[in-house]
Every structure is written in structure tokens, then in C-alpha cells.
Design a protein around this motif. Structure first.
Motif, short mmCIF file in Angstrom:
data_model
loop_
_atom_site.label_atom_id
_atom_site.label_comp_id
_atom_site.label_asym_id
_atom_site.label_seq_id
_atom_site.Cartn_x
_atom_site.Cartn_y
_atom_site.Cartn_z
N UNK A 89 53.26 11.15 51.89
CA UNK A 89 54.64 11.54 52.33
C UNK A 89 55.74 10.41 52.29
N UNK A 90 55.61 9.44 51.50
CA UNK A 90 56.50 8.59 51.40
C UNK A 90 57.05 8.48 49.88
N UNK A 91 58.25 8.41 49.73
CA UNK A 91 58.86 8.23 48.32
C UNK A 91 58.46 7.01 47.59
N UNK A 92 58.66 7.10 46.23
CA UNK A 92 58.35 5.89 45.10
C UNK A 92 58.80 4.76 45.95
N UNK A 126 67.00 4.89 39.25
CA UNK A 126 67.72 6.02 39.72
C UNK A 126 67.20 7.26 39.38
N UNK A 127 66.05 7.45 38.67
CA UNK A 127 65.23 8.82 38.56
C UNK A 127 64.06 8.98 39.37
N UNK A 128 63.48 7.78 39.78
CA UNK A 128 62.09 7.95 40.40
C UNK A 128 62.26 7.45 41.84
N UNK A 129 63.12 6.59 42.20
CA UNK A 129 63.12 6.15 43.49
C UNK A 129 62.88 7.01 44.82
N UNK A 130 63.46 8.13 44.51
CA UNK A 130 63.44 9.17 45.65
C UNK A 130 62.25 10.27 45.43
N UNK A 132 58.34 11.80 45.17
CA UNK A 132 57.30 11.83 45.87
C UNK A 132 56.04 11.77 45.03
N UNK A 133 54.87 11.17 45.32
CA UNK A 133 53.82 11.04 44.45
C UNK A 133 53.29 12.30 43.59
N UNK A 134 53.70 13.49 44.20
CA UNK A 134 53.01 14.70 43.63
C UNK A 134 54.04 15.10 42.61
N UNK A 135 55.03 14.60 42.46
CA UNK A 135 56.09 14.73 41.49
C UNK A 135 55.92 14.06 40.26
N UNK A 136 54.81 13.23 40.28
CA UNK A 136 54.59 11.97 39.23
C UNK A 136 53.49 12.46 38.36
N UNK A 137 53.35 12.32 37.34
CA UNK A 137 52.21 12.19 36.28
C UNK A 137 51.14 11.31 36.87
N UNK A 138 49.98 11.24 36.40
CA UNK A 138 48.98 10.33 36.73
C UNK A 138 49.24 8.79 36.31
N UNK A 139 49.75 8.78 35.09
CA UNK A 139 50.25 7.44 34.70
C UNK A 139 51.24 6.98 35.38
N UNK A 140 52.18 7.59 35.75
CA UNK A 140 53.41 7.20 36.58
C UNK A 140 52.88 6.62 38.07
N UNK A 141 51.96 7.46 38.55
CA UNK A 141 51.47 7.06 39.94
C UNK A 141 50.77 5.81 39.84
N UNK A 142 49.99 5.69 38.65
CA UNK A 142 49.20 4.36 38.48
C UNK A 142 50.24 3.18 38.52
N UNK A 143 51.29 3.37 37.87
CA UNK A 143 52.34 2.51 37.61
C UNK A 143 53.16 1.84 38.93
N UNK A 144 53.25 2.81 39.81
CA UNK A 144 54.03 2.76 41.22
C UNK A 144 52.92 2.27 41.98
#
Length: 316
Positions: A89-92, A126-130, A132-144
Motif C-alpha cells: 500500500x506504499x509507493x516506492x 522521476x518514473x518510479x518514486x510514485x 506501487x509494488x504491483x506496478x513493478x517487475x519482479x526484478x524491479x521489486x527486488x531492487x526497491x
């Protein structure tokens, strides 16, 4: 520096970790490897006291971890688990800011640190800060997840099977990102995995565990060439020893001097950062006996021959 002294964890009559002692150098990447039930994750979690030791102690920069409350200790030690564990429920940006906000950092400092980490992990703020996790790929989620663990500038980062849920291509990229982060920030990283190839690719030193005991703790090349016992030899793949040795050495480290005439013009060109295994594969594929090694700027810095590579693959 992390000093682990006779660390033990018992659950009733069962011993999960049996008197493990090891020293983890500052700014290093140490990997703990073992099969399921070997005690590797329990050992990792005793470092930040998610699991309380039965006996023994952990010193971080000379300070006993028992000298402060567990929740305070964990705020200054980064921790990453398999599957990232992001708050859905929280943004990146909000995920990354979790611990700094608990530590009551000023918002400007939090924002600057968040942007720095996202950029370092190739996630444009600028692209990813806002997102949410479900909008990211698995690799991007891991990087966050890694960015969140590093947000409060911890000296130590613990990682428990962080790449286990990723597919092979994304997993390799995530490993590259981790190595890059370690070089940039100089964080002391302790990572747990069951994958010996991952352990050898990432670790400055590798600890091999079985049935709660530490069998051997040394540089990857020592584990391959001088395993302490038959269990370590089996885990490190004695049948594949030559190929493992070639994977542990870069072309730049093994390069021979350039010939006085500059070498063959049609010789394959390979990067100094490539492993000897990769260079050998390229030479065999191209049907060539010699390769020219170039540095990161593309400048020739040496050469390698098939014979020289094969000689490096023979255990001493």
C-alpha cells in the motif's frame, strides 16, 4: 567488521547452529551457503537478533549486539529477504523511506537519499518514486527492497536468499546490481544462498555449512582447490573443478603481455572483466587460439591463449 564467536542456537534438544566462529571483514561481501536445514539462515538472523542466540556472541565494530535493544540494532542493519517484502500500500519512495522516517530524518535528507539509491539501482526516481509494488517487475521489486535496506546508510546489509524467486536472467542482473552497489557504497554484506554458483560469483569469502556446523570459510578458489572434507568437495563440485576455477579468474588478471607487433589483427576481442571460462568459450566458438584483452575504454591491455587458459584451470 563482524566477529562471530561460538554462536549457537538450540531448539529444545535440536541444535540449529553449533558453535560457529568467523570474522567478516569490513566492506566485504561474504556468502553463507548450505543445503536446506544447514543453519545458514538461522546464523544470519542471529547477527541482527531476529533470532536470539542460545550462547555465543556477535560483535559489530567491536560492540556486542546484546548491548542494545533488538529493534534499535535492526534499524542500523539492512535486511533483505526473498520476495522483497515491500509494503503493497506504499509507493516506492515511501517504502524506501521506511527506516529513515522511523529514525526521524528530515524530509529533505530522506528525499535525497531515496533519489540517490533509486538512481544507483537504475530506477529513475522521476518514473518510479510514485509507483506501487504491483506496478513493478519482479526484478524491479527486488531492487526497491535493496534500496529500502540501504536507505538509513547501514554499515551492514544482511540478505537471506534475496534472488531465489527470480528467473535466471533477472537473477544474474540482480547479482550484477548488488556487486555494483557494494562497490559504490562499501557496505559490508552477508548473503545466504543454497546456490554454490551464486556464492562463488558474489563472495569475497564463502562459508560452507552443514547440519549447523561451519565446515570451511575461505576464498572461493581455496574452497575449490583445497576443500576441507568430502562434504565441501561435493558441494563445490569437484567434478567441475576446472571450470569453476576458470570462472573465478578474469581475463585481465590472467592476461599475458601484448606481443611486440600488437598481435593478430583477426584475434577475437574480449573484455578484461570477462571470466576465463567466457574467454575460452569465445575462442572455441571462433576456432581461434588467441584473444586480445581490452580494458573498459577498449584499449588493448594483454592477450590470452587457449593453452594459457587451460593451464590456469589445472588445480595446483
Amino acid at each position: 567488521m563482524i566477529v562471530i564467536e561460538s554462536l549457537t542456537k538450540r531448539y529444545g534438544s535440536a541444535t540449529a547452529v553449533d558453535a560457529v566462529s568467523m570474522v567478516i571483514e569490513r566492506n566485504s561481501l561474504t556468502v553463507i551457503v548450505g543445503t536446506s536445514g544447514s543453519g545458514k539462515s538461522t546464523l544470519l538472523r542471529m547477527i541482527n537478533r531476529l533470532v536470539e542466540p542460545t550462547s555465543g556472541r556477535v560483535l559489530i565494530e567491536g560492540r556486542d549486539t546484546e548491548s542494545e535493544p533488538g529493534h534499535t540494532l535492526r534499524r542500523r542493519i539492512g535486511y533483505v529477504i526473498q520476495g522483497h517484502g515491500l509494503f503493497p500500500h506504499r509507493t516506492v519512495a515511501e517504502n524506501v523511506a521506511t527506516v529513515p522516517r522511523l529514525l526521524k530524518w528530515e524530509e529533505a535528507r530522506i528525499r535525497a537519499r531515496t533519489e540517490q539509491l533509486l538512481a544507483a539501482l537504475q530506477l529513475d526516481p522521476a518514473l518510479y518514486s510514485e509507483k506501487y509494488p504491483h506496478q513493478l517487475s519482479g526484478g524491479q521489486q527486488q531492487r526497491v527492497g535493496v534500496a529500502r535496506a540501504l536507505a538509513a546508510e547501514p554499515a551492514v546489509l544482511l540478505m537471506d536468499e534475496p534472488f531465489g524467486a527470480l528467473d535466471p536472467i533477472i537473477r544474474e542482473k540482480a547479482q550484477d546490481d548488488l556487486l555494483d552497489i557494494q562497490r559504490k557504497f562499501g557496505t559490508t554484506i552477508v548473503l545466504v544462498t543454497h546456490d554454490i554458483d551464486e556464492a562463488f560469483r558474489l563472495g569475497d569469502r564463502v562459508a560452507v555449512m552443514s547440519e549447523g556446523r561451519l565446515l570451511q570459510y575461505d576464498r572461493p578458489e581455496v574452497l575449490v582447490t583445497r576443500p576441507a572434507d568430502s562434504i565441501v568437495a561435493r558441494m563445490t563440485g569437484s567434478a567441475e573443478r576446472a571450470m569453476r576455477l576458470l570462472s573465478l579468474t578474469t581475463a585481465g588478471e590472467a592476461a599475458l603481455p601484448l606481443a611486440s607487433d600488437g598481435g593478430k589483427e583477426d584475434a577475437p576481442v574480449v573484455r578484461a572483466s570477462a571470466s576465463l571460462r567466457e574467454v575460452l568459450s569465445e575462442l572455441l566458438w571462433r576456432g581461434s587460439e588467441i584473444a586480445t584483452i581490452v580494458d573498459e575504454n577498449g584499449t588493448p591491455c594483454g592477450r590470452l591463449t587457449v593453452a594459457a587458459i587451460l593451464a590456469r584451470g589445472r588445480p595446483s
